[in-house]
Scaffold this motif. Structure first.
Motif, PDB file in Angstrom:
ATOM      1  N   LYS A  68       3.004  -0.645   1.587  1.00 44.22           N
ATOM      2  CA  LYS A  68       2.315   0.653   1.583  1.00 44.22           C
ATOM      3  C   LYS A  68       1.845   1.010   0.170  1.00 44.22           C
ATOM      4  N   ASN A  69       2.615   0.591  -0.823  1.00 44.18           N
ATOM      5  CA  ASN A  69       2.298   0.910  -2.221  1.00 44.18           C
ATOM      6  C   ASN A  69       1.665  -0.256  -2.979  1.00 44.18           C
ATOM      7  N   GLY A  70       1.228  -1.289  -2.259  1.00 39.53           N
ATOM      8  CA  GLY A  70       0.525  -2.401  -2.898  1.00 39.53           C
ATOM      9  C   GLY A  70       1.409  -3.304  -3.738  1.00 39.53           C
ATOM     10  N   LEU A  71       2.716  -3.309  -3.478  1.00 42.05           N
ATOM     11  CA  LEU A  71       3.642  -4.117  -4.261  1.00 42.05           C
ATOM     12  C   LEU A  71       3.757  -5.513  -3.640  1.00 42.05           C
ATOM     13  N   ILE A  72       2.893  -6.406  -4.107  1.00 40.16           N
ATOM     14  CA  ILE A  72       2.842  -7.774  -3.615  1.00 40.16           C
ATOM     15  C   ILE A  72       3.057  -8.735  -4.785  1.00 40.16           C
ATOM     16  N   ILE A  73       3.290  -9.988  -4.451  1.00 37.06           N
ATOM     17  CA  ILE A  73       3.506 -11.003  -5.487  1.00 37.06           C
ATOM     18  C   ILE A  73       2.336 -11.011  -6.461  1.00 37.06           C
ATOM     19  N   GLY A  74       2.666 -11.036  -7.753  1.00 33.84           N
ATOM     20  CA  GLY A  74       1.655 -11.057  -8.813  1.00 33.84           C
ATOM     21  C   GLY A  74       1.370  -9.705  -9.437  1.00 33.84           C
ATOM     22  N   VAL A  75       1.766  -8.628  -8.763  1.00 34.14           N
ATOM     23  CA  VAL A  75       1.503  -7.282  -9.291  1.00 34.14           C
ATOM     24  C   VAL A  75       2.427  -6.994 -10.468  1.00 34.14           C
ATOM     25  N   GLN A  76       1.850  -6.416 -11.510  1.00 36.90           N
ATOM     26  CA  GLN A  76       2.600  -5.986 -12.694  1.00 36.90           C
ATOM     27  C   GLN A  76       3.108  -4.573 -12.440  1.00 36.90           C
ATOM     28  N   THR A  77       4.404  -4.348 -12.604  1.00 36.09           N
ATOM     29  CA  THR A  77       4.983  -3.032 -12.388  1.00 36.09           C
ATOM     30  C   THR A  77       5.329  -2.387 -13.727  1.00 36.09           C
TER      31      THR A  77
END
Length: 79
Positions: A68-77
């Motif tokens: 829902k919050n776009g937290l997928i592999i490769g995303v920088q948090t």
């Protein structure tokens, strides 16, 4: 949020004593998502969920919140 101060490694998690489904996100030392298990169910116990890459942090969220919050592999948090 689990923080492993010693070093990055392939930290595995299981669903023992959980009461609801969760998303499990593994992040490297730069806080980039390196692997994910979405909607891990308590009924999966004693199965272990292990990342493909070493991680320094592990974030658990209620199931569905990661995508829902776009937290997928490769995303920088950031935190």
């Amino acid at each position: 949020l689990f923080v492993f101060d010693i070093e990055s490694d392939r930290y595995c998690f299981w669903m023992k004593d959980m009461k609801f489904d969760i998303d499990i996100l593994w992040l490297d030392s730069k806080k980039r998502i390196v692997d994910a298990k979405y909607a891990a169910s308590p009924s999966s116990y004693p199965e272990e969920f292990c990342p493909k890459s070493a991680a320094r942090y592990v974030l658990e969220l209620p199931a569905g919140q990661a995508l829902k919050n776009g937290l997928i592999i490769g995303v920088q948090t950031k935190f």
